[in-house]
Scaffold this motif. Structure first.
Motif, PDB file in Angstrom:
ATOM      1  N   ILE A  31       0.844  -1.192   0.000  1.00 46.95           N
ATOM      2  CA  ILE A  31       0.000   0.000   0.000  1.00 46.95           C
ATOM      3  C   ILE A  31       0.880   1.243   0.000  1.00 46.95           C
ATOM      4  CG2 ILE A  31      -1.807   1.256   1.245  1.00 46.95           C
ATOM      5  CD1 ILE A  31      -2.687  -1.517   0.164  1.00 46.95           C
ATOM      6  N   ASP A  32       0.579   2.147  -0.898  1.00 47.13           N
ATOM      7  CA  ASP A  32       1.299   3.420  -0.977  1.00 47.13           C
ATOM      8  C   ASP A  32       0.843   4.305   0.176  1.00 47.13           C
ATOM      9  OD1 ASP A  32       2.400   5.889  -1.557  1.00 47.13           O
ATOM     10  OD2 ASP A  32       1.649   5.967  -3.615  1.00 47.13           O
ATOM     11  N   THR A  33       1.686   4.472   1.174  1.00 55.17           N
ATOM     12  CA  THR A  33       1.320   5.232   2.369  1.00 55.17           C
ATOM     13  C   THR A  33       1.232   6.739   2.112  1.00 55.17           C
ATOM     14  OG1 THR A  33       3.630   5.305   3.095  1.00 55.17           O
ATOM     15  CG2 THR A  33       2.262   3.504   3.932  1.00 55.17           C
ATOM     16  N   GLU A  34       1.609   7.167   0.923  1.00 56.03           N
ATOM     17  CA  GLU A  34       1.491   8.589   0.576  1.00 56.03           C
ATOM     18  C   GLU A  34       0.075   8.930   0.096  1.00 56.03           C
ATOM     19  OE1 GLU A  34       4.041  10.778   1.095  1.00 56.03           O
ATOM     20  OE2 GLU A  34       5.042   9.045   1.976  1.00 56.03           O
ATOM     21  N   SER A  81      -3.934   4.695   9.116  1.00 54.79           N
ATOM     22  CA  SER A  81      -3.525   5.977   9.702  1.00 54.79           C
ATOM     23  C   SER A  81      -2.192   5.841  10.443  1.00 54.79           C
ATOM     24  CB  SER A  81      -4.615   6.498  10.662  1.00 54.79           C
ATOM     25  OG  SER A  81      -4.678   5.702  11.819  1.00 54.79           O
ATOM     26  N   ARG A  82      -1.868   4.600  10.836  1.00 59.65           N
ATOM     27  CA  ARG A  82      -0.582   4.346  11.496  1.00 59.65           C
ATOM     28  C   ARG A  82       0.492   3.951  10.496  1.00 59.65           C
ATOM     29  NH1 ARG A  82      -1.028  -0.123  14.514  1.00 59.65           N
ATOM     30  NH2 ARG A  82      -3.129  -0.618  13.869  1.00 59.65           N
ATOM     31  N   GLY A  83       0.168   3.985   9.213  1.00 60.40           N
ATOM     32  CA  GLY A  83       1.157   3.687   8.175  1.00 60.40           C
ATOM     33  C   GLY A  83       1.171   2.243   7.724  1.00 60.40           C
ATOM     34  N   GLY A  84       0.225   1.431   8.160  1.00 61.60           N
ATOM     35  CA  GLY A  84       0.163   0.042   7.723  1.00 61.60           C
ATOM     36  C   GLY A  84       1.224  -0.806   8.397  1.00 61.60           C
ATOM     37  N   ALA A  85       1.469  -1.962   7.803  1.00 59.44           N
ATOM     38  CA  ALA A  85       2.455  -2.888   8.381  1.00 59.44           C
ATOM     39  C   ALA A  85       3.862  -2.326   8.182  1.00 59.44           C
ATOM     40  CB  ALA A  85       2.332  -4.247   7.694  1.00 59.44           C
ATOM     41  N   GLN A  86       4.641  -2.475   9.175  1.00 65.16           N
ATOM     42  CA  GLN A  86       6.038  -2.030   9.104  1.00 65.16           C
ATOM     43  C   GLN A  86       6.909  -3.225   8.755  1.00 65.16           C
ATOM     44  OE1 GLN A  86       6.619   1.286   9.472  1.00 65.16           O
ATOM     45  NE2 GLN A  86       4.408   1.427   9.708  1.00 65.16           N
ATOM     46  N   GLU A  87       7.849  -3.026   7.848  1.00 59.11           N
ATOM     47  CA  GLU A  87       8.724  -4.142   7.463  1.00 59.11           C
ATOM     48  C   GLU A  87       9.886  -4.256   8.414  1.00 59.11           C
ATOM     49  OE1 GLU A  87       9.642  -4.624   3.372  1.00 59.11           O
ATOM     50  OE2 GLU A  87       7.997  -3.345   2.804  1.00 59.11           O
TER      51      GLU A  87
END
Length: 87
Positions: A31-34, A81-87
């Protein structure tokens, strides 16, 4: 557009099709977090095909949501809103 009717249909479909076809691989969903929140939700739904039925490797994930809990829309809004999953 994400509606309660569509979500109910997808939930029912997930229960009926469980094991009948290979669901979307969750780790391949990017997902494009921008993007604005609404577009991130739409992109996720398009890529996931059915947010109630996914897989991670060989593990099938069937999501079930409580009637008195947060809606999928609220959960997705919080997640994105939290930026999705973090890698």
């Amino acid at each position: 557009m994400l509606t309660r009717v569509l979500l109910r249909k997808l939930a029912k479909e997930a229960q009926e099709k469980r094991g009948s076809r290979l669901p979307s691989e969750i780790t391949e969903i990017k997902i494009d977090t921008e993007l604005p929140e609404a577009q991130r939700k739409q992109q996720y739904l398009e890529d996931a095909e059915n947010p109630y039925l996914l897989r991670s490797g060989s593990i099938q994930i069937t999501a079930v949501y409580s009637a008195d809990g947060l809606s999928l829309s609220d959960l997705l809004a919080d997640y994105f809103s939290r930026g999705g999953a973090q890698e």
